[in-house]
Design an enzyme around this catalytic site. Structure first.
Site: not given
Length: 202
Positions: A63-65
């Site tokens: 996931v990105s964040s």
């Protein structure tokens, strides 16, 4: 990388300790050549050949964040369930970071495993979990090193327009965060405005 590598480089390439490399040499499992200074060097082609029979399944989640950690957990559950259902012994690698960041710890480990012939198959929930940009390069490496790629949710892949919008959003988000700081009000405002523009594009 030169075709000849040091003991430490050989150990890193194969994911073992330097002590193991020296033991394998003394047992005759791998051959070393000696430099003029009597230092051990190993041929990459021979080292990689030692691992061609490995049958590791790697399940990769990303996931990105930080605010997407629940999604990361869901990916991990899906991957673990899918691998178990198929009777595969697997290693789960998870990353938290942008899809345009090539220096993520888990991704680097995955590439090293693939390039040392240790991965029989790579399992992803979606194609874009690997990388937002450049994923096809990793898939090409998989093809070269004999790694099967299994994507669980192919039917849910985004359209070209949706993919492009996500890529542009992520690129600008990353650069604005570097410029202004990820928690700054100005950065948050830029990201929010980008999201509004993206909605109008869909």
């Amino acid at each position: 990388m030169s075709n000849l590598v040091t003991v430490s480089e050989a150990a890193e390439l194969l994911g073992v300790s330097t002590r193991t490399i020296r033991r394998w040499e003394s047992e005759g499992r791998i051959k070393a050549v000696r430099t003029e200074g009597n230092h051990r060097r190993f041929e990459v082609s021979e080292l990689l050949g030692k691992n061609k029979d490995a049958s590791l399944t790697v399940a990769y989640a990303r996931v990105s964040s930080n605010d997407q950690k629940e999604d990361l957990k869901r990916q991990e559950i899906v991957l673990e369930s899918f691998c178990s259902k198929n009777g595969w012994s697997y290693e789960l690698i998870s990353d938290l970071g942008s899809g345009i960041n090539y220096r993520k710890k888990g991704l680097i480990r995955l590439i090293k495993l693939i390039c040392s012939y240790q991965v029989e198959r790579l399992v992803l929930t979606h194609k874009d979990r690997l990388l937002r940009l450049g994923g096809d390069l990793i898939f090409t490496l998989c093809e070269i090193f004999g790694t099967e790629v299994v994507i669980i949710n192919r039917s849910e892949d985004s359209t070209f327009e949706e993919e492009l919008t996500k890529d542009v959003l992520e690129i600008i988000t990353v650069f604005s965060a570097r410029l202004y700081g990820s928690r700054s009000d100005k950065n948050k405002q830029i990201v929010q405005e980008l999201k509004e523009v993206a909605k109008d594009l869909k």
